[in-house]
Design a protein around this motif. Structure first.
Motif, PDB file in Angstrom:
ATOM      1  N   MET A  82       0.550  -1.811  -0.263  1.00 56.31           N
ATOM      2  CA  MET A  82       0.352   0.104   0.175  1.00 56.31           C
ATOM      3  C   MET A  82       1.154   1.117   0.018  1.00 56.31           C
ATOM      4  O   MET A  82       0.511   2.019  -0.451  1.00 56.31           O
ATOM      5  CB  MET A  82      -0.710   0.023   1.331  1.00 56.31           C
ATOM      6  CG  MET A  82      -2.073  -1.542   1.733  1.00 56.31           C
ATOM      7  SD  MET A  82      -3.023  -1.411   3.319  1.00 56.31           S
ATOM      8  CE  MET A  82      -3.940  -2.647   2.975  1.00 56.31           C
ATOM      9  N   ASP A  94      -1.047  -4.919  -0.375  1.00 57.25           N
ATOM     10  CA  ASP A  94      -2.475  -4.034  -1.255  1.00 57.25           C
ATOM     11  C   ASP A  94      -3.540  -5.371  -2.114  1.00 57.25           C
ATOM     12  O   ASP A  94      -4.583  -5.281  -1.769  1.00 57.25           O
ATOM     13  CB  ASP A  94      -1.713  -3.394  -2.048  1.00 57.25           C
ATOM     14  CG  ASP A  94      -3.008  -2.719  -2.932  1.00 57.25           C
ATOM     15  OD1 ASP A  94      -3.167  -1.057  -2.654  1.00 57.25           O
ATOM     16  OD2 ASP A  94      -3.311  -2.072  -4.126  1.00 57.25           O
ATOM     17  N   HIS A 101      -9.558  -0.283   2.910  1.00 53.99           N
ATOM     18  CA  HIS A 101      -9.287  -0.465   1.335  1.00 53.99           C
ATOM     19  C   HIS A 101      -8.962  -1.602   0.391  1.00 53.99           C
ATOM     20  O   HIS A 101      -8.762  -1.834  -0.485  1.00 53.99           O
ATOM     21  CB  HIS A 101      -7.082  -0.597   2.055  1.00 53.99           C
ATOM     22  CG  HIS A 101      -6.164  -0.555   0.328  1.00 53.99           C
ATOM     23  ND1 HIS A 101      -6.173   0.775  -0.200  1.00 53.99           N
ATOM     24  CD2 HIS A 101      -5.042  -0.858  -0.301  1.00 53.99           C
ATOM     25  CE1 HIS A 101      -5.358   0.491  -1.117  1.00 53.99           C
ATOM     26  NE2 HIS A 101      -4.815  -0.590  -1.416  1.00 53.99           N
TER      27      HIS A 101
END
Length: 781
Positions: free
Chosen positions: A117, A152, A181
């Motif tokens: 991320m 991520d 996220h």
């Protein structure tokens, strides 16, 4: 694992590639003609060739899989591929979004890319063993638990025929643990996917509340790409439950699927078209990924995996997937071809025209003046209408904020006032399993949501009307008919929060402590009863000891008394002499010889001695008896003392044990009270977070994001209008001016050059006409 027959998917992917290659050929031929006979002034069209080529090169077919943990999503993907790629242990849960793709060109061994991320470069992980992906991609493995929080997404590159033909698979985390996220990545994956599989399972048909909170808006916006798969279908086909086995298979199958359909109707009841598609036999099916990988051919046949593969193949070769990749480029290509054909025919007419060179020069000068005037007018009108768009967006934003945020603000304040710690404490005390808003506030929330939705729909209609008015006025001012431009309002939604107020709470910890406290209290009570009983025993032993001591004292006194009597008895008395007349003859003596003769004899009286002896013997016997009685009394007294001491010691042990139990009970009671206090605080925090905080976020969204969205919609329309005017008016006019100039230059050349140009235009027209026919045929296919 047995190899799955995925020939249908393979065939669809191959067919898709052939169609894409055909469109690429049409594009290359059209661009070649445009480079030869088009105009550099048509800048937008030139740029569009690159965009179309990029779109056709992005040929991946994306299939995303969603669903809660332990539904068998990874196993289902493995079954579709026919190989074991993703970890599928029952306790394994996908932790981050995992993208499964074909090996890049030049690579021959599988590998993993970890994307973070924080923007750092992706980390390549060698896939040296079967546990490599598990260590990074699942919550089961703790090796990289901390680092995984910063991941991520993960890309998995592997060699497989379906992947090499453009298929991409996306395995998502369970919906209940999607962090913000990862939720954005999941939503983006759904939006970009061509096929989306929502995996449910037979042990929780219809999904749960958390799934529907996530899926409600997602389904409505992407319903045409969803297939709902009920995994673990083998439990329906061969149930373990005796009652289920007694039901015919067809009836079992229908009833299980009807449960899923009921959940869809509950959430999408007002959207009949979407509901009909999502619950149709083509888009709702039972599948057993387990049976699909079984060696038994009958189980494979009944697993439903082939039916799912065929449905995926149909969606790959038609629908949105083909529309995005093939149909939209074909439509734009047809527009370019028409524009180019018009230009070629116009040049042919110019070359065939009988107008003199002077007339042509005058027409060219007038066209240049007209273009210049139109450009000035366009700048002026554009500036004015840009300001008008800005003013309209500001006024509408203020109205929206006022009419939408005020009811939400009042509702938020009412909730904050009512949902207090005392309110939650009362609910917890009643052991309410689902703690939500008070009934009146729940009704108020529903009313506010309904009112806001109606108000927003009115505002959207008003905004569309205002945009249409501005658009119409602008185009009329520019004296040009334009294409039907619409602002992209479809992507602008009010996503009012679903207040998660029916919070499920587990009282087991508190109940465990309460149960433990109750058990300890019962043990204390039982021990107290024993202590009371033993207290009676101890008291009895004390009384008994007293009795034995009294008996011992009495025995001792009797013994002493007997001894004193024996001592006082003294010596044995001497016998007592006495005279006794004793007849010695029946004849007398002397003159009285005719009578009996008597004489006095001295005798001894032993009666006193014998009485003394008897008394002494009696005293000795009494002493012996008293001695024995005293000994028995002493022994009994000693035993009673021991019993008393033992009972007292046992009583003390029991009292100590009870004291320990009491200490544990107080500790358990204190822990239960702390658990309850923590539960009350956590429940209060969750209620406020899921209501007040969500409403505050929504209010802020309406005040900022929605305002920005409205302004962006008006700005986007203005940009589209400007772009349309340039593309459809100014650029073609300038291209026309350049074309007239080029024709004048050509007419001043020799006849051979003019004839060659006409021949080239004729050949180009024929080729372009053929291309148009092929393109339109492909569009209609």
């Amino acid at each position: 694992m047995g190899q799955l027959d995925n020939s249908q998917i393979d065939h669809s992917l191959a067919q898709r590639q052939r169609k894409i290659q055909t469109v690429k050929d049409y594009l290359d031929r059209t661009q070649h003609l445009f480079d030869a006979f088009g105009s550099a002034e048509l800048k937008t069209t030139h740029a569009r060739f690159g965009e179309l080529e990029d779109a056709l090169n992005a040929t991946a077919v994306r299939l995303v899989v969603l669903g809660e943990f332990t539904r068998g999503k990874s196993m289902l993907l493995n079954a579709l591929l026919g190989i074991e790629v993703l970890p599928t242990a029952m306790e394994t849960t996908t932790a981050v979004n995992t993208f499964l793709r074909a090996l890049p060109e030049g690579r021959s061994t599988r590998f993993i890319l970890i994307h973070y991320m924080d923007g750092r470069p992706p980390e390549e992980v060698a896939w040296t063993d079967d546990e490599a992906l598990r260590r990074w991609g699942t919550e089961l493995d703790k090796t990289h638990a901390d680092a995984r929080q910063l991941v991520d997404h993960i890309e998995v590159f592997v060699n497989h025929p379906l992947l090499e033909k453009g298929l991409e698979l996306i395995d998502t985390p369970g919906l209940q643990t999607i962090v913000k996220h990862h939720e954005q990545i999941t939503r983006k994956a759904i939006a970009e996917a061509h096929v989306a599989l929502w995996v449910q399972a037979t042990d929780q048909l219809g999904g749960n509340e958390s799934e529907w909170q996530f899926m409600a808006q997602t389904l409505r916006g992407n319903f045409q790409k969803f297939i709902t798969v009920v995994n673990k279908w083998d439990r329906v086909l061969e149930p373990e439950d005796t009652h289920d086995r007694a039901v015919p298979e067809a009836e079992r199958v229908r009833s299980k699927l009807d449960l899923v359909r009921a959940s869809f109707r509950h959430s999408l009841g007002e959207h009949q078209d979407e509901l009909a598609r999502l619950t149709s036999d083509s888009n709702l099916m039972g599948v057993s990924a387990k049976w699909a990988q079984d060696a038994d051919p009958d189980k494979k046949r009944r697993s439903g995996i082939d039916r799912l593969g065929n449905r995926i193949a149909d969606m790959i070769s038609s629908g949105e997937g083909m529309e995005q990749i093939v149909l939209k480029p074909l439509q734009q290509l047809a527009t370019i071809q028409t524009q180019l054909l018009d230009r070629i025919q116009d040049e042919q007419r110019q070359l065939d025209s009988s107008d003199s060179l002077e007339q042509r020069r005058q027409d060219l000068r007038q066209l240049a003046l007209d273009i210049q005037a139109l450009e000035q007018e366009e700048k002026h009108e554009t500036a004015e209408f840009r300001s008008e768009h800005t003013r309209a967006a500001r006024v509408l934003s203020e109205q929206v904020n006022q009419q939408l945020t005020e009811p939400l603000t009042r509702l938020r304040d009412d909730i904050q006032t009512a949902v207090t710690l005392d309110y939650v404490k009362r609910m917890v005390a009643k052991k309410v399993a689902q703690i939500g808003l008070p009934a009146d506030l729940e009704d108020e929330y529903q009313a506010v949501i309904g009112k806001i939705d109606q108000t927003w729909q009115k505002h959207k209609t008003s905004m569309n009307d205002r945009l249409a008015d501005l658009r119409r006025s602008y185009l009329e001012k520019m004296e040009q008919h334009a294409h039907d431009l619409t602002a992209n309002l479809g992507s602008l939604h009010i996503e009012l929060p679903t207040l998660d107020v029916n919070l499920q709470f587990d009282f087991s910890a508190i109940e465990e402590h309460c149960s433990k406290t109750a058990q300890l209290q019962a043990a204390i009570d039982a021990k107290q009863a024993e202590i009371d009983e033993f207290s009676i025993v101890v008291a009895g032993t004390i009384d008994e000891e007293k009795e034995y001591r009294l008996y011992r004292a009495e025995a001792k006194a009797d013994l002493n008394r007997a001894k004193r009597e024996l001592s006082a008895l003294g010596a044995r008395p001497a016998p007592t002499p006495y005279q006794e007349k004793n007849k010695v003859s029946n004849w007398g003596s002397g003159p009285l010889w005719l009578g009996s003769t008597y004489e006095w004899v001295t005798r001894m009286d032993y009666s006193a001695c014998e009485a003394h002896d008897r008394h002494k013997s009696s005293l000795r016997e009494s002493i012996q008896d008293d001695e024995a009685a005293w000994q028995r009394a002493c022994k009994a007294d000693s035993q009673a003392t021991k019993q008393r001491r033992s009972a007292e010691a046992d009583l003390k042990r029991r009292e100590k044990f009870m004291a320990d139990l009491e200490k544990k009970r107080r500790s358990a009671e204190k822990q239960a009270q702390q658990e309850e206090a923590d539960l009350i605080a956590e429940t209060h925090r969750k209620l406020l977070r899921n209501t007040v905080v969500k409403l505050t976020d929504t209010i802020n969204h309406l005040s900022t994001a929605l305002t920005a969205g409205i302004e962006a919609a008006f700005k986007a329309q203005m940009e589209l209008l400007e772009k349309a005017v340039h593309e459809q008016v100014l650029e073609p006019l300038n291209a026309k001016r350049v074309q007239l100039t080029e024709v004048q230059s050509l007419l001043q050349s020799g006849e051979a050059e003019i004839a060659a140009r006409k021949t080239a235009l004729t050949v180009a027209q024929q080729e372009l006409t053929e291309l148009q026919l092929l393109t339109r045929t492909a569009l209609g296919a």
